[in-house]
Design a protein around this motif. Structure first.
Motif, PDB file in Angstrom:
ATOM      1  N   ARG A   1      10.246   2.236  -4.880  1.00 43.75           N
ATOM      2  CA  ARG A   1       9.341   1.058  -4.495  1.00 43.75           C
ATOM      3  C   ARG A   1      10.220   0.005  -3.637  1.00 43.75           C
ATOM      4  O   ARG A   1      10.024  -0.678  -2.647  1.00 43.75           O
ATOM      5  CB  ARG A   1       8.713   0.547  -5.659  1.00 43.75           C
TER       6      ARG A   1
ATOM      7  N   TYR B   1      -2.534   8.321   5.610  1.00 43.89           N
ATOM      8  CA  TYR B   1      -3.403   7.008   5.162  1.00 43.89           C
ATOM      9  C   TYR B   1      -2.483   6.082   5.305  1.00 43.89           C
ATOM     10  O   TYR B   1      -2.907   4.927   5.481  1.00 43.89           O
ATOM     11  CB  TYR B   1      -3.916   7.437   3.716  1.00 43.89           C
TER      12      TYR B   1
ATOM     13  N   PRO C   1       0.653  -1.166   0.010  1.00 45.56           N
ATOM     14  CA  PRO C   1       0.017  -0.111   0.126  1.00 45.56           C
ATOM     15  C   PRO C   1       0.830   1.283  -0.032  1.00 45.56           C
ATOM     16  O   PRO C   1       0.561   2.451  -0.488  1.00 45.56           O
ATOM     17  CB  PRO C   1      -0.735  -0.132   1.312  1.00 45.56           C
TER      18      PRO C   1
ATOM     19  N   ARG D   1       1.423   3.522  -3.127  1.00 45.35           N
ATOM     20  CA  ARG D   1       0.359   4.411  -3.529  1.00 45.35           C
ATOM     21  C   ARG D   1      -0.087   5.472  -2.560  1.00 45.35           C
ATOM     22  O   ARG D   1      -0.532   6.666  -2.883  1.00 45.35           O
ATOM     23  CB  ARG D   1      -0.894   3.667  -4.075  1.00 45.35           C
ATOM     24  N   THR D   2       0.152   5.147  -1.396  1.00 42.69           N
ATOM     25  CA  THR D   2      -0.470   5.967  -0.212  1.00 42.69           C
ATOM     26  C   THR D   2       0.878   6.570   0.570  1.00 42.69           C
ATOM     27  O   THR D   2       1.773   5.958   0.730  1.00 42.69           O
ATOM     28  CB  THR D   2      -1.463   4.926   0.624  1.00 42.69           C
TER      29      THR D   2
END
Lengths: 301, 255, 327
Positions: free
Chosen positions: C201, C120, C112, C115-116
């Motif tokens: 990433r 969040y 996650p 993207r976040t």
């Protein structure tokens, strides 16, 4: 089966209404300060105590129960708002331009403080909220509902409706939205930012205060740790709906309440409810990173 | 031989067409300018090339590779580097570290070497540091090596951004308004520097600029965007006299 | 081997000798011994969380979830698989496996994070923590909410010390490398980081793997000091504790984490005579600290002894014309 389903839906509606009242406080503060106010669950707990003491006082004065109920609501909402504004002024305001994590840690600290201060001064013994509302059971065919249940749902919905109007239609609401978009610009345009922030805290907590009284009328056991679980659930509700979005918080609250009442019907035990709720949360965040109704902000390069 | 080929590049933001059917080829060693009024979609073109956004339609080929769908870091490691319209240095990192970061993809040691401090790690770190210091020297920034980037004066920050871009060993350099906020004297310096860069590092340069002086001074070819549409491509002199370009810049009454 | 590393080696060995001597001689009371082990375990937890929250600039509030996984996995190995036999031999292995399993689960948080960001992602980590706790509460084979017991006291001062040193060594070597710089650049500006060729990433996965591995290790050590664990010991309150230690000591500082963990653990013990009021005074001190010194005790600074030699600014060597941060 259908009857059980309907019955549980009614329970879900009642629980969801209370969650929504608390979730609103999280979402309003986040909207305006971009701060997850982790102390909010404990502010809710404090409001239950305010409600308890007020109710006892009014009843011992011999007030009729309906009058005592209104007075208790007023007192609890007012005192809770005061406490919240005090916290904002003393603890959060000095950190408005500090790194955000300091404010979050402070919020966690305030939450712990409220819990343990209550524990230290009032002791761990749970208090039982006196009955303020006539508890009549109505039967609609095989369905049963209590007057408390109906009142809670109605009062909550009225409060939410009023709040939504305030945010959407009044000058104060407009100022809140302005501050939430851009503090600097809002202050240049003549919006008194500090005052608006305090008002937001006050309204958010007053609504939680109303939620506190209603909750303790439905589930009349008050203890210093009650804010933890309910606070978390309201918080998840706010996030599922899209934190910062008032209507989203209400939606999230009802979704979550239904998750809570229906989990024991599907899974072997109610202890799975945390698991289900947080899994729902995780899935929502992975699919829609800003919640169901949150706005997606594009990245500027 | 062309280094970069852009064909039918189109991008929407929501319903808004930011770039529409953009075509351009850059030959090896060329300096090409991209101009146009504010909001014409110039930076979006850069963002599409470097993978910040994924194009709605179109193809981008670089050095024989298709770029669409790759992550930014992969595109950069293939030999494209860029600067930003507003400076985006790593403000709290030192000047040296900013430049060393550009070498990320080239470091030939793995996590195990780093954790064990192997000989390979030490050699590579030394090589990277030396190369970074060399670059800083070339950009006259050596004395600031150990200062956080945010402490640099504006002009030096701009220089550092170019130095950092070069540290990833690019063949193609994308400059997004390199002359923004510069006075005429600084612009002269910049023009010289870009000419020098091109020869020294064998670069192909694609640059966005507002100031005609810069573009006319160094670009061999110019593409003009207006509201996402390509309205002209050609040599500087042709562009200067193109009625559609004048219209876009000065408004309708001139034409 | 340079003179500095030789001195370090001697100090490390002396430390070991001291640990074993203290434990054998009974010089310190069992209570103080226990507190010392808690300090060590907390250092491991704090330092590993600092990697995520301090260096990478994310806000993870679910570290105790990884710790829980480590605690349960190691306990299953020592109690269920080996029936408390060959304890001292099995234990290091059990702790390592605990770390690996914890690291494997970190993908739930790492993916996650592509993207976040920010709040969040914080909520994702929170959800992770809650889910782990809830799952453990519902596995009857592991005792459910009652907890899991039967571990022998396999954790001792020497192996806590060893794991502390390993954590410090790994974090330091990671931070002062290409990878560490990349992680710092993600904290500063993730998009720009990607655009100077950093594979953000990959870096995020790496950081979450390392951080959760050590959290798992800490869990393993913790379970074998306590000899009893239950899901509640790894609730969000535990994560909050670790967070507080990170920010108390100062983000992005190894020495800060060591200091933060030590000060916090010892202080809470010193406040014990206050009874219930301990948890009233503690949070007030925390709030005051955040208002007066939001960057923690070390405030982004590092103890110079922990910085590798080649990374230190040597004014004399680089010439007099070097501008330093203090100018």
């Amino acid at each position: 089966m259908i009857i059980l389903l309907l019955q549980q839906m009614l329970n879900g509606l009642q629980l969801g209404s209370v969650y929504a009242l608390i979730a609103l406080g999280y979402t309003m503060v986040y909207g305006i300060l971009r701060l997850i106010n982790f102390a909010h669950g404990d502010i809710f707990m404090i409001s239950c105590y305010f409600g308890f003491f007020a109710a006892c006082a009014f009843l011992s004065k011999g007030l009729p129960t309906w009058l005592a109920f209104i007075a208790t609501m007023m007192v609890s909402m007012l005192l809770t708002a005061l406490v919240a504004v005090l916290i904002e002024r003393v603890a959060y305001k000095p950190l408005r331009y500090a790194p955000k994590v300091s404010a979050v840690i402070t919020a966690l600290g305030i939450g712990l403080f409220l819990e343990n201060f209550t524990l230290a001064t009032l002791g761990p013994t749970p208090r039982g909220m006196p009955a303020l509302l006539p508890n009549v059971n109505y039967r609609l065919g095989p369905l049963s509902m209590s007057s408390v249940q109906i009142l809670i749902i109605i009062i909550s919905i009225v409060l939410m409706f009023l709040l939504d109007r305030v945010v959407q239609k009044t000058m104060t609401g407009m100022a809140m939205r302005a501050v939430s978009y851009d503090k600097t610009t809002a202050s240049v345009m003549g919006v008194p930012v500090d005052k608006i922030i305090s008002i937001t805290f006050a309204i958010g907590s007053a609504v939680a205060g109303a939620g506190g009284v209603l909750y303790s009328l439905a589930y009349p056991i008050i203890n210093p740790y009650m804010g933890v679980r309910i606070g978390w659930w309201a918080f998840i509700a706010a996030v599922i709906g899209g934190i910062g979005n008032v209507r989203g918080a209400m939606l999230g609250a009802y979704i979550l309440a239904f998750v809570e009442v229906f989990t024991p019907m599907v899974l072997p035990s109610s202890t799975y409810r945390d698991f289900v709720a947080f899994t729902v949360l995780l899935i929502v965040l992975v699919v829609r990173p800003t919640g169901l109704m949150g706005r997606v902000t594009a990245q500027k390069v | 031989m062309s280094l970069l080929q852009i064909e039918g590049l189109t991008h929407f933001f929501g319903g808004l067409k930011a770039v529409s059917d953009f075509n351009l080829e850059l030959a090896n060693g060329e300096v090409v300018g991209l101009i146009g009024p504010n909001g014409a979609g110039k930076t979006t073109v850069f963002n599409l090339i470097t993978g910040v956004y994924k194009p709605s339609r179109g193809r981008i080929r670089f050095d024989g590779h298709d770029l669409v769908g790759l992550q930014s870091c992969q595109i950069i490691s293939m030999g494209i580097a860029r600067t930003f319209q507003t400076i985006r240095l790593f403000r709290d990192l030192t000047v040296l570290d900013n430049v060393r970061l550009g070498h990320f993809a080239q470091a030939r040691y793995g996590i195990r070497d780093a954790l064990m401090r192997s000989a390979k790690f030490r050699d590579e770190e030394k090589r990277i540091k030396d190369k970074a210091l060399e670059l800083l020297e070339a950009f006259n920034l050596t004395r600031y090596a150990y200062v956080p980037a945010k402490a640099l004066p504006y002009g030096e920050q701009r220089r550092l951004e170019i130095a950092r871009a070069l540290s990833s060993n690019p063949k193609l350099l994308l400059l997004d308004e390199p002359a923004a906020g510069m006075n005429p004297r600084e612009i002269d310096e910049l023009l010289e520097r870009i000419a020098w860069l091109k020869d020294e590092f064998h670069l192909t340069i694609f640059l966005i600029e507002h100031q005609m002086r810069v573009v006319m001074g160094i670009c061999e070819r110019i593409a003009v965007l207006d509201f996402g549409e390509t309205i002209a491509v050609g040599a500087p002199l042709e562009i200067q006299t193109d009625p559609r370009v004048l219209e876009a810049y000065l408004g309708k009454e001139v034409s | 081997m340079g003179p500095k590393s030789r001195i370090t080696l001697v100090l490390v060995l002396l430390g070991f000798a001291l640990c074993i001597f203290i434990e054998r001689s009974g010089l310190l009371s069992a209570y103080i011994l226990q507190i010392s082990m808690y300090v060590g375990i907390n250092i491991i937890l704090t330092l590993s969380l600092n990697l995520v929250n301090g260096y990478m600039g994310e806000f993870s509030v679910g570290h105790a979830g990884f710790m829980a996984i480590g605690a349960y996995v190691s306990s299953i190995i020592t109690v269920r698989v080996f029936h408390n036999q060959m304890g001292p031999l099995v234990f290091p292995l059990a702790v390592i496996v605990a770390g690996i399993v914890a690291a494997a689960t970190s993908f739930v948080v790492a993916f996650p994070s592509f993207r976040t960001r920010g709040d969040y992602l914080a909520i994702v980590t929170l959800a992770f923590n809650m889910i782990v706790k809830s799952v453990l509460e519902n596995i009857d084979a592991l005792g459910g909410p009652r907890g899991f017991m039967g571990m022998s006291r396999l954790t001792n001062l020497a192996n806590v010390y060893a794991w502390c040193l390993i954590t410090i060594y790994v974090v330091r070597n990671f931070v002062y490398s290409n990878f560490g710089r990349a992680v710092l650049s993600i904290r500063e500006d993730e998009v720009a980081s990607n655009l100077v060729s950093v594979n953000t990433r990959q870096m995020k996965i790496m950081v979450f793997l390392i951080a959760s591995f050590f959290a798992g290790v800490a869990g393993g050590l913790f379970a074998h000091v306590m000899q009893f664990i239950n899901p509640r010991s790894f609730a969000i309150q535990k994560s909050t504790d670790i967070l507080v230690m990170v920010y108390l000591g100062g983000i992005g500082s190894i020495f800060g984490s060591v200091l933060g963990a030590t000060v916090y653990t010892v202080l809470l013990e010193l406040l014990r005579p206050l009874g219930v009021w301990r948890w009233v005074v503690g949070p007030i001190m925390l709030v005051v600290l955040m208002i007066c010194r939001p960057t923690g005790i070390m405030g982004l600074k590092e103890l110079s002894g922990l910085i590798p030699r080649e990374e230190q600014v040597l004014k004399e060597k680089e010439g007099a014309d070097v501008v330093t941060a203090s100018d």
